[in-house]
Write an enzyme that holds these catalytic residues in place. Structure first.
Site, PDB file in Angstrom:
ATOM      1  N   LYS A 237       0.819  -1.222   0.000  1.00  0.00           N
ATOM      2  CA  LYS A 237       0.000   0.000   0.000  1.00  0.00           C
ATOM      3  C   LYS A 237       0.853   1.272   0.000  1.00  0.00           C
ATOM      4  O   LYS A 237       0.468   2.286  -0.550  1.00  0.00           O
ATOM      5  CB  LYS A 237      -0.956  -0.005   1.193  1.00  0.00           C
ATOM      6  CG  LYS A 237      -2.102  -0.987   1.009  1.00  0.00           C
ATOM      7  CD  LYS A 237      -3.274  -0.669   1.916  1.00  0.00           C
ATOM      8  CE  LYS A 237      -4.514  -1.442   1.501  1.00  0.00           C
ATOM      9  NZ  LYS A 237      -4.399  -2.898   1.761  1.00  0.00           N
TER      10      LYS A 237
ATOM     11  N   GLU B 224     -10.569   6.968   3.185  1.00  0.00           N
ATOM     12  CA  GLU B 224     -11.483   6.094   3.906  1.00  0.00           C
ATOM     13  C   GLU B 224     -10.718   4.819   4.202  1.00  0.00           C
ATOM     14  O   GLU B 224      -9.747   4.490   3.528  1.00  0.00           O
ATOM     15  CB  GLU B 224     -12.714   5.781   3.055  1.00  0.00           C
ATOM     16  CG  GLU B 224     -12.537   4.651   2.048  1.00  0.00           C
ATOM     17  CD  GLU B 224     -11.565   4.972   0.914  1.00  0.00           C
ATOM     18  OE1 GLU B 224     -11.403   6.165   0.575  1.00  0.00           O
ATOM     19  OE2 GLU B 224     -10.971   4.023   0.364  1.00  0.00           O
TER      20      GLU B 224
ATOM     21  N   SER C 124       1.828  -9.686  -0.801  1.00  0.00           N
ATOM     22  CA  SER C 124       1.440  -8.267  -0.748  1.00  0.00           C
ATOM     23  C   SER C 124       1.724  -7.625   0.606  1.00  0.00           C
ATOM     24  O   SER C 124       1.926  -6.417   0.683  1.00  0.00           O
ATOM     25  CB  SER C 124      -0.032  -8.109  -1.107  1.00  0.00           C
ATOM     26  OG  SER C 124      -0.844  -8.947  -0.303  1.00  0.00           O
TER      27      SER C 124
HETATM   28  C1  LIG Z   1      -5.179  -3.925   1.172  1.00  0.00           C
HETATM   29  C2  LIG Z   1      -4.454  -5.177   0.967  1.00  0.00           C
HETATM   30  C3  LIG Z   1      -4.733  -6.061  -0.106  1.00  0.00           C
HETATM   31  C4  LIG Z   1      -5.869  -5.851  -1.059  1.00  0.00           C
HETATM   32  O1  LIG Z   1      -5.793  -4.725  -1.863  1.00  0.00           O
HETATM   33  P1  LIG Z   1      -5.441  -4.764  -3.419  1.00  0.00           P
HETATM   34  O2  LIG Z   1      -5.796  -3.392  -3.859  1.00  0.00           O
HETATM   35  O3  LIG Z   1      -6.282  -5.823  -4.051  1.00  0.00           O
HETATM   36  O4  LIG Z   1      -3.996  -5.064  -3.544  1.00  0.00           O
HETATM   37  C5  LIG Z   1      -3.942  -7.178  -0.271  1.00  0.00           C
HETATM   38  N1  LIG Z   1      -2.931  -7.456   0.573  1.00  0.00           N
HETATM   39  C6  LIG Z   1      -2.631  -6.641   1.613  1.00  0.00           C
HETATM   40  C7  LIG Z   1      -1.498  -7.018   2.509  1.00  0.00           C
HETATM   41  C8  LIG Z   1      -3.381  -5.483   1.846  1.00  0.00           C
HETATM   42  O5  LIG Z   1      -3.071  -4.692   2.890  1.00  0.00           O
END
Ligand SMILES: *Cc1c(COP(=O)(O)O)cnc(C)c1O
Length: 393
Positions: free
Chosen positions: A85, A107, A373
């Site tokens: 993020k 938000e 992610s």
């Molecule tokens: C917010 C989040 C996601 C989902 O958001 P995308 O916009 O689909 O990437 C995935 N993994 C983590 C660790 C997140 O914090």
């Protein structure tokens, strides 16, 4: 109007009061995205603050255990604040700063995007207001405190079901009221143009790094790139660099919750259909009355739609989207912890889970890259409870 369109998806379906604000953001984005000074400044933030480039890790234990394709993990969990993020938030916050904005608003549902936005606001010396449903604030008290530690003001939203969609309405209302000095920082590759393109461009560094790193170690492109899909920002960021490389298979993992044959899932492509909500045309889980309630064990994947570029990549057959259940994700969460000493976010565990099924079906000469992610510290207590342990945060 072809602006902000991905095939028949995307666009900007917003009330007139928002049009001028979006046009201003679009003009600034077009001006700065190729501006050498902006690129240089953002590069410095990525390198010195976020800790980029993130590592591409060869998961040798997992590869040996599964007995098929070679598996690499793109470690977005190692970024400052613990997920991908930060890539988007630093990009948009820097853009807002260049536009002369004094305040960021956002938000947040689970709080991850709110924390990242509060972090960027602090770094760049801006004020920050985060809108969050009252219910979510109670469930995510620790993240509320984190935002406040960074000096952000967290506004409790009590309308509707007091969760994410009500917080979105409140944030948009606040933006309309003060768009002269305020920038609305959207957290995923969703919503009206220019957000899906802009968020994708800020996240595309993931795929560019993967390409350079895999070439360095393997001398070729991967066969598959796999990522989890909530709104779709880490997935589109991982895929974008490879869209033109037809030999690279792109696989997005959607949250199937308690199963796609129940009503408790968030699989927008697998179980949804095209519609227009939240300012964009895309795939949404819906019924005759509008958006359906969605569910996933993972707060980050608990969204009824998907970014319009994914809808398009699915439509033209360039990417495929597969459902992964809560149970499969929890098993993958535990598996990666035991196998590689890495605790993934429960969101990311959805991508790991699919790779666990897929890799053994491929030959040892194949290469898979999975985007991790985020890190799983935030999920440890919930996973322990899922396994029946009495644990409180
Ligand atoms: C917010 C989040 C996601 C989902 O958001 P995308 O916009 O689909 O990437 C995935 N993994 C983590 C660790 C997140 O914090």
């Amino acid at each position: 109007m072809s602006k902000g369109k991905f095939g028949k998806f995307g666009g900007a379906y917003v009330p007139d009061v928002l049009k001028s604000s979006l046009t201003k953001v679009e003009a600034a984005y077009e001006r700065y995205i190729n501006d050498p000074e902006f690129i240089k400044d953002l590069g410095i933030l990525y390198a010195q603050y976020a800790g980029r480039p993130s590592v591409l890790y060869y998961a040798r234990n997992m590869t040996a255990d599964l007995g098929g394709a070679k598996i690499y993990l793109k470690r977005e969990d190692l970024n400052h604040t613990g997920s991908h993020k930060i890539n988007n938030v630093l990009g948009q916050a820097l853009l807002a700063k260049k536009m002369g904005m004094k305040r960021l608003i956002a938000e947040t549902g689970a709080g991850q995007h709110g924390v990242a936005t509060a972090t960027a606001a602090t770094l760049l010396g801006m004020e920050c207001d985060v809108y969050m449903g009252k219910e979510d604030m109670a469930r995510q008290a620790l993240n509320v405190y984190r935002m406040e530690l960074h000096g952000a003001k967290v506004h409790s939203v009590t309308s509707g079901t007091a969760t994410l969609s009500d917080a979105v309405d409140a944030a948009i209302e606040a933006w309309c009221a003060s768009d002269e000095d305020t920038y609305y920082l959207l957290g995923s590759a969703v919503g009206p143009h220019p957000f899906p393109i802009m968020v994708r461009d800020f996240q595309a560094i993931i795929g560019r790094e993967i390409k350079a790193q895999i070439r360095e170690v393997e001398g070729r492109l991967p066969d598959s790139v796999i990522a989890c899909v909530g709104g779709g920002s880490n997935a589109i960021g991982s895929f974008y660099e490879f869209v033109k490389d037809e030999s690279v298979e792109l696989i997005g993992c959607e949250a199937a919750g308690r199963g796609v044959n129940t009503d408790e899932h968030a699989a927008a492509i697998t179980k949804g259909r095209p519609g227009t909500f939240h300012g964009m045309e895309s795939y949404f889980v819906q019924d005759e009355n509008g958006l359906s309630p969605v569910y996933s064990i993972s707060a980050g994947l608990d969204y009824p739609g998907v970014g319009p570029e994914h809808a398009h990549l699915y439509d033209i057959g360039r990417a495929k989207y597969v459902p992964v259940t809560d149970d499969e994700a929890v098993v993958a969460f535990e598996y990666l912890a035991r196998m590689e000493g890495i605790i993934p976010a429960i969101e990311s565990a959805h991508a790991i889970a699919y790779a666990m099924k897929y890799a053994p079906t491929l030959g040892k000469d194949k290469i898979i890259v999975i985007t991790v992610s985020g890190r799983g510290d935030k999920d440890v207590a919930a996973m322990a409870r899922y396994r029946g342990m009495k644990m409180y945060e």
